[in-house]
Write an enzyme that holds these catalytic residues in place. Sequence first.
Site, PDB file in Angstrom:
ATOM      1  N   CYS A  62      38.032  33.880  44.780  1.00 26.98           N
ATOM      2  CA  CYS A  62      39.107  33.417  43.910  1.00 26.98           C
ATOM      3  C   CYS A  62      40.108  34.619  43.651  1.00 26.98           C
ATOM      4  CB  CYS A  62      38.546  33.007  42.573  1.00 26.98           C
ATOM      5  SG  CYS A  62      37.520  31.554  42.611  1.00 26.98           S
ATOM      6  N   ASP A  63      39.384  35.599  43.478  1.00 28.00           N
ATOM      7  CA  ASP A  63      40.411  37.004  43.405  1.00 28.00           C
ATOM      8  C   ASP A  63      41.122  37.168  44.732  1.00 28.00           C
ATOM      9  OD1 ASP A  63      40.572  39.932  44.419  1.00 28.00           O
ATOM     10  OD2 ASP A  63      40.041  40.207  42.007  1.00 28.00           O
TER      11      ASP A  63
END
Length: 170
Positions: A62-63
């Site tokens: 997600c980062d």
Amino acid sequence: MTQARATFKGNPITLIGPELKVGDTAPDFKLNKDLVTEVSLKDYEGKIKLISVVPSLDTGVCDAQTRRFNQAAADLGEEVVILTVSVDLPFAQARWCGAAGIESVITLSDYKDNEFGKAYGVLIDEFKLDHRAVFVIDQHNKIQYVEYLKEMADHPNYDEPIHVVKKLLA
């Protein structure tokens, strides 16, 4: 509609809501910018919208996904808005963005009632998180690109949605 159409580390997960397709009208939504300020699809009227959906900003994929679309945003201009949607609380999103130096992507939270997750077919029944997906919605709110990840831990296709956005700008 509830369907098991994805996995998390190989185990089936159940997504709540419809599976949207290219050509569909994008459903409206309410998402939070902060604990009290809500936004909807109408707030981005007339813009091309790239919506990057992630389960939680505090995870590796997600980062990386959010950073990648943040970098792309710099080259797309003001006619395009990139929204990152997760169920993270708005102040956690703001903290993460500050620490990561994210300034071009708008983070929005689906924490209150998972309305976005249900409307876009990404709410994971088992975790009450939104499943990884990418949508490109044109200026008239027609969906021009959809990618629902089959495996939640996989990266999305980063190049194709940006290509679709650039075609819409041409």
